[in-house]
Each structure stands twice: as C-alpha cells, then as structure tokens.
Enzyme design. Structure first.
Site, PDB file in Angstrom:
ATOM      1  N   SER A   6       0.838  -1.201   0.000  1.00  0.00           N
ATOM      2  CA  SER A   6       0.000   0.000   0.000  1.00  0.00           C
ATOM      3  C   SER A   6       0.868   1.244   0.000  1.00  0.00           C
ATOM      4  O   SER A   6       2.103   1.163   0.127  1.00  0.00           O
ATOM      5  CB  SER A   6      -0.938   0.021   1.224  1.00  0.00           C
ATOM      6  OG  SER A   6      -0.169   0.081   2.414  1.00  0.00           O
ATOM      7  N   SER A  62      11.690  10.150   6.703  1.00  0.00           N
ATOM      8  CA  SER A  62      10.559  11.073   6.766  1.00  0.00           C
ATOM      9  C   SER A  62      11.106  12.482   7.002  1.00  0.00           C
ATOM     10  O   SER A  62      12.226  12.641   7.495  1.00  0.00           O
ATOM     11  CB  SER A  62       9.662  10.677   7.942  1.00  0.00           C
ATOM     12  OG  SER A  62       8.712  11.672   8.195  1.00  0.00           O
ATOM     13  N   LYS A  88      13.397   7.334  12.937  1.00  0.00           N
ATOM     14  CA  LYS A  88      13.832   7.816  11.613  1.00  0.00           C
ATOM     15  C   LYS A  88      15.202   8.518  11.713  1.00  0.00           C
ATOM     16  O   LYS A  88      16.026   8.390  10.809  1.00  0.00           O
ATOM     17  CB  LYS A  88      12.772   8.747  10.992  1.00  0.00           C
ATOM     18  CG  LYS A  88      11.443   8.056  10.670  1.00  0.00           C
ATOM     19  CD  LYS A  88      11.585   6.917   9.671  1.00  0.00           C
ATOM     20  CE  LYS A  88      10.245   6.366   9.204  1.00  0.00           C
ATOM     21  NZ  LYS A  88      10.340   5.198   8.339  1.00  0.00           N
ATOM     22  N   ILE A 103       3.122   4.469  -0.196  1.00  0.00           N
ATOM     23  CA  ILE A 103       4.317   4.928  -0.919  1.00  0.00           C
ATOM     24  C   ILE A 103       5.040   3.757  -1.610  1.00  0.00           C
ATOM     25  O   ILE A 103       5.489   3.878  -2.748  1.00  0.00           O
ATOM     26  CB  ILE A 103       5.259   5.674   0.062  1.00  0.00           C
ATOM     27  CG1 ILE A 103       4.563   6.951   0.565  1.00  0.00           C
ATOM     28  CG2 ILE A 103       6.587   6.019  -0.610  1.00  0.00           C
ATOM     29  CD1 ILE A 103       5.260   7.654   1.723  1.00  0.00           C
ATOM     30  N   TYR A 123       8.701   7.791  16.828  1.00  0.00           N
ATOM     31  CA  TYR A 123       8.793   7.742  15.366  1.00  0.00           C
ATOM     32  C   TYR A 123       9.977   8.582  14.881  1.00  0.00           C
ATOM     33  O   TYR A 123      10.794   8.107  14.083  1.00  0.00           O
ATOM     34  CB  TYR A 123       7.481   8.252  14.759  1.00  0.00           C
ATOM     35  CG  TYR A 123       7.470   8.274  13.250  1.00  0.00           C
ATOM     36  CD1 TYR A 123       7.511   7.091  12.518  1.00  0.00           C
ATOM     37  CD2 TYR A 123       7.429   9.477  12.550  1.00  0.00           C
ATOM     38  CE1 TYR A 123       7.501   7.112  11.132  1.00  0.00           C
ATOM     39  CE2 TYR A 123       7.412   9.501  11.174  1.00  0.00           C
ATOM     40  CZ  TYR A 123       7.446   8.311  10.465  1.00  0.00           C
ATOM     41  OH  TYR A 123       7.445   8.330   9.090  1.00  0.00           O
TER      42      TYR A 123
HETATM   43  N1  LIG Z   1       2.297   8.662   4.720  1.00  0.00           N
HETATM   44  C1  LIG Z   1       3.058   9.609   5.238  1.00  0.00           C
HETATM   45  O1  LIG Z   1       2.580  10.708   5.522  1.00  0.00           O
HETATM   46  C2  LIG Z   1       4.537   9.345   5.442  1.00  0.00           C
HETATM   47  C3  LIG Z   1       5.354  10.446   5.705  1.00  0.00           C
HETATM   48  C4  LIG Z   1       6.700  10.236   5.905  1.00  0.00           C
HETATM   49  C5  LIG Z   1       7.243   8.957   5.841  1.00  0.00           C
HETATM   50  N2  LIG Z   1       6.437   7.903   5.591  1.00  0.00           N
HETATM   51  C6  LIG Z   1       7.069   6.553   5.541  1.00  0.00           C
HETATM   52  O2  LIG Z   1       6.636   5.860   4.397  1.00  0.00           O
HETATM   53  C7  LIG Z   1       6.753   4.470   4.622  1.00  0.00           C
HETATM   54  C8  LIG Z   1       5.527   3.791   4.063  1.00  0.00           C
HETATM   55  O3  LIG Z   1       4.375   4.231   4.744  1.00  0.00           O
HETATM   56  P1  LIG Z   1       3.032   4.643   3.978  1.00  0.00           P
HETATM   57  O4  LIG Z   1       2.763   6.045   4.258  1.00  0.00           O
HETATM   58  O5  LIG Z   1       3.046   4.196   2.573  1.00  0.00           O
HETATM   59  O6  LIG Z   1       1.968   3.817   4.856  1.00  0.00           O
HETATM   60  P2  LIG Z   1       1.140   2.490   4.560  1.00  0.00           P
HETATM   61  O7  LIG Z   1       0.278   2.657   3.371  1.00  0.00           O
HETATM   62  O8  LIG Z   1       0.520   2.142   5.865  1.00  0.00           O
HETATM   63  O9  LIG Z   1       2.265   1.428   4.208  1.00  0.00           O
HETATM   64  C9  LIG Z   1       3.041   0.783   5.159  1.00  0.00           C
HETATM   65  C10 LIG Z   1       3.593  -0.469   4.540  1.00  0.00           C
HETATM   66  O10 LIG Z   1       4.424  -1.124   5.494  1.00  0.00           O
HETATM   67  C11 LIG Z   1       4.040  -2.466   5.561  1.00  0.00           C
HETATM   68  N3  LIG Z   1       4.304  -3.020   6.874  1.00  0.00           N
HETATM   69  C12 LIG Z   1       3.905  -2.547   8.082  1.00  0.00           C
HETATM   70  N4  LIG Z   1       4.311  -3.361   9.068  1.00  0.00           N
HETATM   71  C13 LIG Z   1       4.993  -4.363   8.462  1.00  0.00           C
HETATM   72  C14 LIG Z   1       5.660  -5.526   8.940  1.00  0.00           C
HETATM   73  N5  LIG Z   1       5.691  -5.849  10.249  1.00  0.00           N
HETATM   74  N6  LIG Z   1       6.249  -6.355   8.034  1.00  0.00           N
HETATM   75  C15 LIG Z   1       6.205  -6.070   6.713  1.00  0.00           C
HETATM   76  N7  LIG Z   1       5.592  -4.996   6.214  1.00  0.00           N
HETATM   77  C16 LIG Z   1       4.990  -4.151   7.072  1.00  0.00           C
HETATM   78  C17 LIG Z   1       2.551  -2.500   5.231  1.00  0.00           C
HETATM   79  O11 LIG Z   1       2.185  -3.734   4.666  1.00  0.00           O
HETATM   80  P3  LIG Z   1       1.389  -4.915   5.415  1.00  0.00           P
HETATM   81  O12 LIG Z   1       0.430  -4.287   6.359  1.00  0.00           O
HETATM   82  O13 LIG Z   1       0.729  -5.650   4.279  1.00  0.00           O
HETATM   83  O14 LIG Z   1       2.441  -5.744   6.064  1.00  0.00           O
HETATM   84  C18 LIG Z   1       2.499  -1.432   4.146  1.00  0.00           C
HETATM   85  O15 LIG Z   1       2.775  -1.991   2.886  1.00  0.00           O
HETATM   86  C19 LIG Z   1       6.962   4.287   6.117  1.00  0.00           C
HETATM   87  O16 LIG Z   1       8.298   3.921   6.369  1.00  0.00           O
HETATM   88  C20 LIG Z   1       6.706   5.663   6.698  1.00  0.00           C
HETATM   89  O17 LIG Z   1       7.494   5.934   7.826  1.00  0.00           O
HETATM   90  C21 LIG Z   1       5.090   8.057   5.394  1.00  0.00           C
END
Ligand SMILES: NC(=O)c1ccc[n+]([C@@H]2O[C@H](COP(=O)([O-])OP(=O)(O)OC[C@H]3O[C@@H](n4cnc5c(N)ncnc54)[C@H](OP(=O)(O)O)[C@@H]3O)[C@@H](O)[C@H]2O)c1
Length: 339
Positions: free
Chosen positions: A62, A194, A211, A64, A207
């Site tokens: 899902s 992040s 990071k 990013i 968090y």
């Molecule tokens: N969205 C924002 O605003 C934002 C901002 C800055 C940085 N980020 C960073 O972007 C990255 C991705 O987050 P996102 O925003 O795309 O959120 P997201 O849609 O919730 O995606 C998180 C991903 O991590 C996977 N995941 C979580 N726990 C896991 C585990 N124990 N083992 C394997 N996979 C796991 C989830 O897959 P499953 O649940 O299928 O395992 C999912 O594919 C993160 O590192 C986050 O810190 C996000």
C-alpha cells in the site's frame, strides 16, 4: 584601498549570491521536493534507466511502496514486492503488470509475503529473490509505521516495538543486502525515512527517534562504503495520503491511532510521492525531501538556520507544526483509539 575593478567584482559576486538566494526562495514556493530532486526530476535520468533491473521493495502492499512499485513498473523495472498482506501484494502486482504495458510479464514481478519483524527469515527471502531473478540491483526498505503521542506518555514497550520495525528490521535486511552487494561489486540500498526524521516533529517522539536512527545508520554506511560502488539513499516524505495515520502507534502498547486522513487534508498523493521516489532511486540521490509547501522551505530553514527555526517554533508553538502535518489541531490526540 579597493580598486574600481575589485569593487565591481564584489558587486557582481554580491548580486550573484542575492539572485541565487532569490531564485531559490521563489522556487521553493512552487516545488514539492528539495531543489536537488526537483532538478533531477526535470534534467536527470528517468526511472527508465533502471529498465530490466531488479528492485526489492518492502511495504509494497500500500501507500508509498505501492506507488513507487507502480512508477518503476511503468518503465519495465522488475520487482520483488514484499509485505505481510499477500492479497494486497497480488493486487499491486496486477496493477504493475497493467501499467507496464507489456514491458513486464508475470515472472518479472515476484511477490513474497514477509513480516519485517521476522528478522531470522530475511536472508532466505532475499536469497529467494536472487535465485528467481539471478540478481537484485536495489533494496528499497520502505515498510514502517508512524506514531501520534505525547512525548512523556510513551510506554517503553512502544519505543522497543517501533524500533524493532522501523530500525532494527530495516538494518538487518540492509546488512543482508550489503553483504550480497559487496560480493557482487555494486549495489544500491534505500530507505524511507521522513521529514520527521529531519525536523523532529512534535507528538511523534519514538517515530522521529526511529527515523533519526535510520539517518545515523545509513549516513555511516555511505561514508564507510560509498567509495565501493554502494549507493545509499534516504527518502524523506512529508504528509502523504496513505493508510499510515490510521496504522500509527500511540503511546500505549497494542493501540493504533485509528484516525484516518480526510480528502481535504493538505497532503501529497501517494502517486506523486512514488514517482519522486522512483526518480531519486534512478539518480542515486543520497537524500531527498518530498513534501508540499510550506514544508520544504521549513526544512531548509531548520537545517541551515536552526536558530530561526527554534525562534519560529517558540512563537507559533508545537501545535502549529502538528496542524501543518496532520491538518488538524492537537485536540484530536485525545480522541478514542482502536486496538
Ligand atoms: N504517509 C506519510 O505521511 C509518510 C510520511 C513520511 C514517511 N512515511 C514513511 O513511508 C513508509 C511507508 O508508509 P506509507 O505512508 O506508505 O503507509 P502504509 O500505506 O501504511 O504502508 C506501510 C507499509 O508497510 C508495511 N508493513 C507494516 N508493518 C509491516 C511488517 N511488520 N512487516 C512487513 N511490512 C509491514 C505495510 O504492509 P502490510 O500491512 O501488508 O504488512 C504497508 O505496505 C513508512 O516507512 C513511513 O514511515 C510516510
């Protein structure tokens, strides 16, 4: 005494510096990344330069990770899609095959259901990918979870669990990849950090700590191995439309924040973020900031003029930064959470 020529030279240099600063400042109003990534996005290599290469992506089910996979698939980049939810990985695989418009076939995208926390299996999963494709070119460590909590209210169990996922699992998988890349003589590791890992944003203590830790590990890796054909990239997105907020930790063990984004929030789309991540990977950029205005100029101020940033925060308060990040005020922190 300065000669007429010296005076003119100083005036020209001064005007040049002023103009450079002015163009920089104006540019920051319009762009959604730091200037280096903006430049490479227009004048640098397209992700098509990675066509035929293999990118191993964690957290690809899902957000990013999904959209970086899609952005790469459009250019015929072969993929290893990993996360826990196989059904979502299969969905992402189908989209990737579709957008590749025939550049990729079923065998070119390998789905590996994998829990990042199961670090004893990392070696096997990575080898599975190497065996399937014959090699892996890039490891993109993207899986992670965020947090919303008051700093002093965070239970140490939450600190530990979040570091297990956001730091130790990432570092363990990176070590597996770096050993493999050492033997191969070249490679590229990347991780999603992040903007919070650059600024230290309020109400996300663990968090931000996790990071910042990634920056420490990855910057050291770059300084230690960068001369040996190992590229190291840190991607630092700001607020992006994903499941991320709902899935966030709070300060209590086992609890999830459970408050989602709203369409009216000021966030970047995951699609745009994925495209920019793909460009940063293609151009092997060491660190990229990806966010909507005014976060990018804010990061520049925080990094280059920390005193100004601290004064601003003192005047506006941490609530202003929270609102900028989540498009809500801090009263939301007291709402009921789901487990
Ligand atoms: N969205 C924002 O605003 C934002 C901002 C800055 C940085 N980020 C960073 O972007 C990255 C991705 O987050 P996102 O925003 O795309 O959120 P997201 O849609 O919730 O995606 C998180 C991903 O991590 C996977 N995941 C979580 N726990 C896991 C585990 N124990 N083992 C394997 N996979 C796991 C989830 O897959 P499953 O649940 O299928 O395992 C999912 O594919 C993160 O590192 C986050 O810190 C996000």
């Amino acid at each position: 005494m300065l000669s007429k020529f010296d005076k003119m030279l100083f005036q020209v240099i001064g005007a040049g510096v002023f103009l450079y600063g002015l163009i920089h400042s104006i540019l920051l109003y319009f762009i959604d990344s730091d200037i280096e990534l903006w430049f490479y996005n227009i004048f640098g290599k397209s992700p098509s330069c990675l066509k035929g290469q293999v990118v191993f992506i964690t957290g690809a089910s899902s957000g990013i990770g999904e959209h970086t996979a899609i952005a790469l698939a459009k250019h015929g980049v072969k993929l290893v899609l990993t996360a826990r939810r196989k059904i979502e990985l299969d969905r992402v695989k189908r989209i990737c095959l579709e957008v590749s418009k025939g550049k990729l076939h079923d065998r070119d995208i390998l789905v590996i259901p994998m829990d990042m926390m199961d670090i004893n299996s990392h070696q096997d999963y990575f080898e599975q990918a190497v065996q399937h494709f014959g090699h892996v070119n890039i490891l993109f460590n993207n899986a992670g979870r965020s947090q919303r909590a008051m700093w002093e209210e965070i239970d140490m169990a939450v600190d530990k669990e979040m570091f297990e996922l956001n730091v130790f699992s990432v570092i363990n998988l990176t070590r597996v990849a770096v050993k493999y890349f050492n033997d191969r003589g070249k490679g590229h590791v990347a991780a999603t950090s992040s903007i919070a890992g650059v600024l230290g944003v309020p109400f996300s203590g663990t968090y931000c700590g996790s990071k910042f830790a990634l920056h420490g590990y990855y910057n050291t890796l770059r300084n230690e191995k960068g001369h040996k054909n190992l590229c190291v990239t840190l991607l630092c997105p700001g607020p992006t439309f994903t499941n991320f907020l709902t899935e966030s930790f709070t300060g209590k063990p086992g609890e999830k924040y459970g408050i989602g984004t709203r369409p009216t929030d000021k966030r970047m789309t995951a699609e745009r973020c994925g495209e920019l991540c793909a460009v940063a990977l293609a151009n092997k950029i060491p660190e990229s900031w990806i966010a909507l205005f005014p976060l990018i100029p804010l990061v520049y101020i925080a990094v280059y003029f920390p005193f100004v940033f601290r004064c601003g925060l003192k005047i506006l308060g941490p609530e202003a930064l929270f609102k900028l990040r989540d498009s809500r005020d801090t009263s939301v922190l007291n709402e009921v959470h789901t487990v």
